[in-house]
Design a protein around this motif. Structure first.
Motif, PDB file in Angstrom:
ATOM      1  N   SER A  92       0.840  -1.208   0.000  1.00 33.71           N
ATOM      2  CA  SER A  92       0.000   0.000   0.000  1.00 33.71           C
ATOM      3  C   SER A  92       0.868   1.248   0.000  1.00 33.71           C
ATOM      4  CB  SER A  92      -0.910   0.019   1.231  1.00 33.71           C
ATOM      5  OG  SER A  92      -1.816  -1.047   1.217  1.00 33.71           O
ATOM      6  N   ALA A  93       1.824   1.268   0.934  1.00 37.20           N
ATOM      7  CA  ALA A  93       2.700   2.432   1.039  1.00 37.20           C
ATOM      8  C   ALA A  93       3.551   2.580  -0.210  1.00 37.20           C
ATOM      9  CB  ALA A  93       3.585   2.308   2.276  1.00 37.20           C
ATOM     10  N   GLY A  94       4.076   1.463  -0.710  1.00 40.78           N
ATOM     11  CA  GLY A  94       4.940   1.505  -1.883  1.00 40.78           C
ATOM     12  C   GLY A  94       4.213   1.976  -3.121  1.00 40.78           C
ATOM     13  N   GLN A  95       2.975   1.515  -3.284  1.00 35.24           N
ATOM     14  CA  GLN A  95       2.199   1.908  -4.462  1.00 35.24           C
ATOM     15  C   GLN A  95       2.050   3.423  -4.538  1.00 35.24           C
ATOM     16  OE1 GLN A  95      -1.925   0.485  -4.580  1.00 35.24           O
ATOM     17  NE2 GLN A  95      -1.599  -0.107  -6.702  1.00 35.24           N
ATOM     18  N   LEU A  96       1.718   4.044  -3.420  1.00 31.89           N
ATOM     19  CA  LEU A  96       1.477   5.483  -3.407  1.00 31.89           C
ATOM     20  C   LEU A  96       2.785   6.274  -3.354  1.00 31.89           C
ATOM     21  CD1 LEU A  96      -1.543   5.324  -0.990  1.00 31.89           C
ATOM     22  CD2 LEU A  96      -1.578   5.570  -3.462  1.00 31.89           C
ATOM     23  N   ALA A  97       3.784   5.733  -2.640  1.00 32.18           N
ATOM     24  CA  ALA A  97       5.075   6.414  -2.595  1.00 32.18           C
ATOM     25  C   ALA A  97       5.714   6.465  -3.975  1.00 32.18           C
ATOM     26  CB  ALA A  97       6.011   5.701  -1.613  1.00 32.18           C
ATOM     27  N   PHE A  98       5.568   5.380  -4.732  1.00 32.16           N
ATOM     28  CA  PHE A  98       6.114   5.346  -6.085  1.00 32.16           C
ATOM     29  C   PHE A  98       5.413   6.371  -6.982  1.00 32.16           C
ATOM     30  CE2 PHE A  98       9.155   2.087  -7.505  1.00 32.16           C
ATOM     31  CZ  PHE A  98       9.487   1.560  -6.275  1.00 32.16           C
ATOM     32  N   ILE A  99       4.092   6.493  -6.827  1.00 27.05           N
ATOM     33  CA  ILE A  99       3.352   7.460  -7.645  1.00 27.05           C
ATOM     34  C   ILE A  99       3.827   8.882  -7.355  1.00 27.05           C
ATOM     35  CG2 ILE A  99       1.086   8.511  -7.998  1.00 27.05           C
ATOM     36  CD1 ILE A  99      -0.146   5.747  -7.653  1.00 27.05           C
ATOM     37  N   ILE A 100       3.953   9.221  -6.053  1.00 24.46           N
ATOM     38  CA  ILE A 100       4.360  10.575  -5.676  1.00 24.46           C
ATOM     39  C   ILE A 100       5.798  10.855  -6.090  1.00 24.46           C
ATOM     40  CG2 ILE A 100       4.806  12.085  -3.701  1.00 24.46           C
ATOM     41  CD1 ILE A 100       2.387  10.750  -2.328  1.00 24.46           C
ATOM     42  N   ALA A 101       6.699   9.891  -5.828  1.00 28.13           N
ATOM     43  CA  ALA A 101       8.103  10.084  -6.190  1.00 28.13           C
ATOM     44  C   ALA A 101       8.267  10.235  -7.704  1.00 28.13           C
ATOM     45  CB  ALA A 101       8.939   8.906  -5.680  1.00 28.13           C
ATOM     46  N   SER A 102       7.556   9.390  -8.448  1.00 27.96           N
ATOM     47  CA  SER A 102       7.642   9.472  -9.912  1.00 27.96           C
ATOM     48  C   SER A 102       7.101  10.802 -10.410  1.00 27.96           C
ATOM     49  CB  SER A 102       6.875   8.318 -10.553  1.00 27.96           C
ATOM     50  OG  SER A 102       7.421   7.072 -10.179  1.00 27.96           O
ATOM     51  N   LEU A 103       5.977  11.256  -9.823  1.00 23.84           N
ATOM     52  CA  LEU A 103       5.395  12.540 -10.220  1.00 23.84           C
ATOM     53  C   LEU A 103       6.377  13.679  -9.957  1.00 23.84           C
ATOM     54  CD1 LEU A 103       2.922  14.147 -11.200  1.00 23.84           C
ATOM     55  CD2 LEU A 103       2.127  14.212  -8.827  1.00 23.84           C
ATOM     56  N   TRP A 104       7.025  13.642  -8.801  1.00 26.73           N
ATOM     57  CA  TRP A 104       8.009  14.690  -8.458  1.00 26.73           C
ATOM     58  C   TRP A 104       9.162  14.719  -9.462  1.00 26.73           C
ATOM     59  CZ3 TRP A 104      13.164  14.274  -6.573  1.00 26.73           C
ATOM     60  CH2 TRP A 104      13.713  15.471  -6.115  1.00 26.73           C
ATOM     61  N   ILE A 105       9.646  13.530  -9.837  1.00 32.97           N
ATOM     62  CA  ILE A 105      10.754  13.448 -10.795  1.00 32.97           C
ATOM     63  C   ILE A 105      10.331  13.961 -12.167  1.00 32.97           C
ATOM     64  CG2 ILE A 105      12.249  11.842 -12.065  1.00 32.97           C
ATOM     65  CD1 ILE A 105      12.271  10.096  -9.514  1.00 32.97           C
ATOM     66  N   PHE A 106       9.160  13.519 -12.632  1.00 29.50           N
ATOM     67  CA  PHE A 106       8.717  13.910 -13.969  1.00 29.50           C
ATOM     68  C   PHE A 106       8.393  15.400 -14.037  1.00 29.50           C
ATOM     69  CE2 PHE A 106       8.733   9.505 -14.620  1.00 29.50           C
ATOM     70  CZ  PHE A 106       8.474   9.196 -15.957  1.00 29.50           C
ATOM     71  N   ILE A 107       7.827  15.974 -12.954  1.00 25.82           N
ATOM     72  CA  ILE A 107       7.576  17.417 -12.937  1.00 25.82           C
ATOM     73  C   ILE A 107       8.898  18.172 -12.991  1.00 25.82           C
ATOM     74  CG2 ILE A 107       6.811  19.335 -11.468  1.00 25.82           C
ATOM     75  CD1 ILE A 107       4.458  17.631 -10.591  1.00 25.82           C
ATOM     76  N   GLY A 108       9.896  17.654 -12.270  1.00 22.80           N
ATOM     77  CA  GLY A 108      11.213  18.284 -12.285  1.00 22.80           C
ATOM     78  C   GLY A 108      11.841  18.273 -13.667  1.00 22.80           C
ATOM     79  N   ILE A 109      11.590  17.221 -14.420  1.00 16.49           N
ATOM     80  CA  ILE A 109      12.132  17.136 -15.781  1.00 16.49           C
ATOM     81  C   ILE A 109      11.373  18.077 -16.710  1.00 16.49           C
ATOM     82  CG2 ILE A 109      12.466  15.619 -17.787  1.00 16.49           C
ATOM     83  CD1 ILE A 109      12.793  13.297 -15.789  1.00 16.49           C
ATOM     84  N   ASP A 110      10.045  17.949 -16.714  1.00 16.57           N
ATOM     85  CA  ASP A 110       9.200  18.799 -17.562  1.00 16.57           C
ATOM     86  C   ASP A 110       7.736  18.598 -17.146  1.00 16.57           C
ATOM     87  OD1 ASP A 110       7.851  20.210 -19.466  1.00 16.57           O
ATOM     88  OD2 ASP A 110       8.717  19.192 -21.196  1.00 16.57           O
ATOM     89  N   PRO A 111       7.055  19.635 -16.636  1.00 21.36           N
ATOM     90  CA  PRO A 111       5.647  19.480 -16.234  1.00 21.36           C
ATOM     91  C   PRO A 111       4.741  18.957 -17.341  1.00 21.36           C
ATOM     92  CG  PRO A 111       6.521  21.561 -15.414  1.00 21.36           C
ATOM     93  CD  PRO A 111       7.570  20.986 -16.323  1.00 21.36           C
ATOM     94  N   GLU A 112       5.133  19.135 -18.592  1.00 23.52           N
ATOM     95  CA  GLU A 112       4.310  18.669 -19.710  1.00 23.52           C
ATOM     96  C   GLU A 112       4.204  17.144 -19.755  1.00 23.52           C
ATOM     97  OE1 GLU A 112       2.568  20.476 -21.905  1.00 23.52           O
ATOM     98  OE2 GLU A 112       3.111  22.323 -20.870  1.00 23.52           O
ATOM     99  N   ILE A 113       5.185  16.448 -19.164  1.00 25.14           N
ATOM    100  CA  ILE A 113       5.186  14.978 -19.229  1.00 25.14           C
ATOM    101  C   ILE A 113       4.786  14.346 -17.900  1.00 25.14           C
ATOM    102  CG2 ILE A 113       6.962  14.978 -21.031  1.00 25.14           C
ATOM    103  CD1 ILE A 113       8.959  14.062 -18.851  1.00 25.14           C
ATOM    104  N   LEU A 114       4.233  15.141 -16.987  1.00 22.19           N
ATOM    105  CA  LEU A 114       3.951  14.615 -15.645  1.00 22.19           C
ATOM    106  C   LEU A 114       2.986  13.429 -15.660  1.00 22.19           C
ATOM    107  CD1 LEU A 114       0.926  15.502 -14.296  1.00 22.19           C
ATOM    108  CD2 LEU A 114       1.967  17.755 -14.478  1.00 22.19           C
ATOM    109  N   TRP A 115       2.077  13.332 -16.662  1.00 30.14           N
ATOM    110  CA  TRP A 115       1.092  12.255 -16.693  1.00 30.14           C
ATOM    111  C   TRP A 115       1.733  10.896 -16.921  1.00 30.14           C
ATOM    112  CZ3 TRP A 115      -2.725  14.458 -14.523  1.00 30.14           C
ATOM    113  CH2 TRP A 115      -3.001  15.804 -14.758  1.00 30.14           C
ATOM    114  N   TRP A 116       2.930  10.872 -17.515  1.00 29.49           N
ATOM    115  CA  TRP A 116       3.626   9.602 -17.726  1.00 29.49           C
ATOM    116  C   TRP A 116       4.137   8.990 -16.418  1.00 29.49           C
ATOM    117  CZ3 TRP A 116       3.311   6.761 -21.901  1.00 29.49           C
ATOM    118  CH2 TRP A 116       3.009   7.361 -23.124  1.00 29.49           C
ATOM    119  N   SER A 117       4.197   9.796 -15.366  1.00 32.93           N
ATOM    120  CA  SER A 117       4.693   9.280 -14.087  1.00 32.93           C
ATOM    121  C   SER A 117       3.776   8.213 -13.503  1.00 32.93           C
ATOM    122  CB  SER A 117       4.841  10.428 -13.083  1.00 32.93           C
ATOM    123  OG  SER A 117       3.573  10.978 -12.741  1.00 32.93           O
ATOM    124  N   PHE A 118       2.490   8.286 -13.821  1.00 31.89           N
ATOM    125  CA  PHE A 118       1.525   7.350 -13.225  1.00 31.89           C
ATOM    126  C   PHE A 118       1.703   5.916 -13.737  1.00 31.89           C
ATOM    127  CE2 PHE A 118      -0.397  11.541 -12.662  1.00 31.89           C
ATOM    128  CZ  PHE A 118      -0.722  11.491 -11.309  1.00 31.89           C
TER     129      PHE A 118
END
Length: 568
Positions: free
Chosen positions: A389-415
């Motif tokens: 449970s924790a890993g599923q959501l932590a991965f989503i948030i961490a991935s979103l943070w990384i993808f936003i840092g790269i380019d907010p336009e691609i943030l949807w790919w983080s999911f």
């Protein structure tokens, strides 16, 4: 037909019967939630959709209480029903009801009196905040009904009456939809909140009629005797599932803030629609998940691991097929979802359609992880379930943070990226556990069938019953049960099996038998699909019990030394 390797017919029938009612429940429940968003989106405006999204963590807090107490206790009661510990079932239920009322009232009063303070912490947008406060002010005041309704629903579904839960939820959803249409035009977004509170009140009133039925497994007993110990047990069982739901609420809150900061109110609106798409898949996921917790919990209580294996295989196949079809539909028709949520801006429609197509790739791996997490819960791998449970959501948030840092336009790919990575880690973790314990399956962790049990699928014919009895006699001869008790059990079993075969539907193929040799004696369960027996098989003197569950006739025979011997 007679096989030592039990066929899938009866378990699949139970799953289909459960899913029919449970998916109706989920459809109705989700329809009420989606209708709230659609009505306020069109009558109040897109910001109202975002306001309902913003308040979702509060609703999840209320669900956490239901899950912590109600769902956790219902899992314990499922195992107790499976092992026929009736006094334990009653005590679990009585303590859970007391806790649901006490904690539900406390949480409702606390959140209502501090509503504005809570909303100021989770919403900083000037456009959305007033609408969010107006909606949350009503929802928090009626939280006690949401908590009690969800908590009671778990118990009634577990007791083999998911159809009654479906009727209650459907009636509540219809009331919700009608009141949305009537009240939002006059009261604004608070009208939608009142419709939601009344929805849960109607559901609760209908579902509680189950406790008046003779077939109900639950009886109120003194909850204060052993209260602390049982309360800890209920909470301990529900804790991983509750934390998973709580983390989902926290994740939604964090994702709201991240997307609002990176893309503004328009991006938050797109995310709100994506979140509604995820919630739509819960129509299926909740149905299958409830089946695993209820049917699977009882099978685990019976030590029927073949049944658990069959249930898991069918559930995963069904979930993957249905969710994959839904993903294809989102890929082809994303503009339909944009339209129904009040999106009429050309630029916004393009951005929403693109985001929905990418986001939908998350759904299948997300569904697999959720089903496996619930399986691990009933198998008592609670820490693994919690980590998933924790890993599923932590991965989503961490991935979103990384993808936003790269380019907010691609943030949807983080999911979808985070969901696939979690599947890989999950398989690695279960494989590591299997290397330490070779008596379990490497992916599902279901225990392998041991020599203390036998599983049979028996055709509705006398000769098949006699062949089965020969196999059962051979099985019992290898145990330490003496011959007199064995002969007594065989006669007891023959009597019940002949009755099942004589009154069952011959077109249904076969009925299932699971026999487990416990320290206290032999525990046997017979399951037959079809119409309810006109004559109940109940003999309390010899410990034979009958129950109609999930569209099946289930007969329990517990302990060989309680069955009559031939001399009797």
């Amino acid at each position: 037909m007679l096989t030592n390797r039990r066929n899938t017919f009866v378990i699949s029938q139970a799953l289909r019967n459960f899913l029919g009612a449970s998916i109706l429940t989920s459809v109705s429940s989700q329809l009420a939630v989606t209708t709230d968003a659609i009505v306020v989106g069109n009558l109040v405006g897109p910001d109202a959709v975002s306001a309902i999204n913003i308040t979702m963590p509060i609703n999840m807090l209320f669900s956490c209480v239901s899950i912590l107490i109600g769902l956790g206790a219902s899992i314990l009661s499922a195992r107790a029903i499976g092992s026929r510990e009736n006094s334990k079932v009653n005590h679990i239920f009585s303590v859970a009801l007391l806790l649901l009322v006490a904690l539900g009232a406390t949480v409702s009063i606390f959140t209502y009196t501090r509503c504005e303070n809570i909303m100021s912490l989770i919403c900083s947008d000037e456009r959305i905040y007033p609408l969010a406060v107006e909606y949350a002010d009503v929802i928090t005041g009626g939280a006690i009904f949401l908590i009690l309704s969800n908590g009671i629903n778990y118990f009634v579904s577990t007791d083999g009456a998911p159809s009654l839960v479906a009727k209650g939820v459907i009636a509540g959803a219809v009331a919700n939809i009608l009141l949305d249409i009537l009240l939002v035009g006059f009261m604004g977004i608070s009208g939608s909140a009142w419709a939601t509170v009344i929805n849960y009140t109607v559901t609760l009133a209908i579902v509680c009629t189950h406790f008046k039925k003779k077939s109900c497994s639950y009886r109120l007993v003194n909850p204060f005797r052993g209260l602390a110990r049982q309360a800890v047990g209920n909470i301990y069982e529900g804790l991983p599932l509750m934390l998973g739901n709580m983390l989902l609420g926290v994740a939604v809150l964090v994702i709201n803030k991240m997307i609002l900061s990176a893309t503004g109110a328009d991006g938050l609106y797109i995310w709100s629609i994506c979140l509604q798409v995820l919630l739509l898949t819960f129509v299926v996921l909740n149905g299958v998940g409830n089946a695993i917790l209820s049917i699977g919990g009882i099978l685990v209580g019976e030590r029927d691991y073949n049944g658990v294996r069959i249930l898991t295989r069918i559930s995963l196949k069904f979930v993957c097929t249905v969710v994959a079809i839904f993903v294809v539909a989102v890929m082809i028709f994303p503009q339909f979802l944009s339209f129904i949520f009040g999106n009429n801006s050309g630029n916004m429609i393009y951005g929403t359609d693109n985001a929905l197509r990418i986001f939908s790739l998350l759904l299948v791996p997300f569904a697999i992880t959720l089903i496996m997490r619930l399986l691990f819960q009933i198998l008592e791998y609670r820490i693994l379930s919690l980590l998933m449970s924790a890993g599923q959501l932590a991965f989503i948030i961490a991935s979103l943070w990384i993808f936003i840092g790269i380019d907010p336009e691609i943030l949807w790919w983080s999911f979808p990226f985070s969901a696939v990575m979690l599947i890989v880690i999950q398989i690695t973790a279960t494989a590591a556990l299997w290397l330490k314990r070779r008596d379990i399956s490497p992916i599902t962790l279901i225990p392998k069938v041991n020599r203390n049990s036998i599983d049979l699928s028996i055709a509705y014919r006398k000769e098949s019953i006699e062949k089965a009895i020969d196999e059962i006699r051979d099985f019992l001869s290898q145990s330490d049960i003496d011959k007199i008790k064995t002969d007594g059990f065989i006669e007891c079993f023959r009597k019940v099996a002949v009755h099942v075969a004589g009154t069952g539907n011959k077109k249904k193929g076969s009925f299932d038998v699971h026999i487990h040799n416990r320290h206290s004696g032999i525990s046997t369960t017979l399951r037959a699909s079809g119409e309810k027996f006109t004559e109940l098989i109940t003999d309390t003197a010899h410990n034979i019990e009958f129950k109609y569950m999930y569209g099946q006739n289930v007969v329990f025979i517990k302990q060989a030394d309680r069955c009559p011997t031939p001399a009797q």
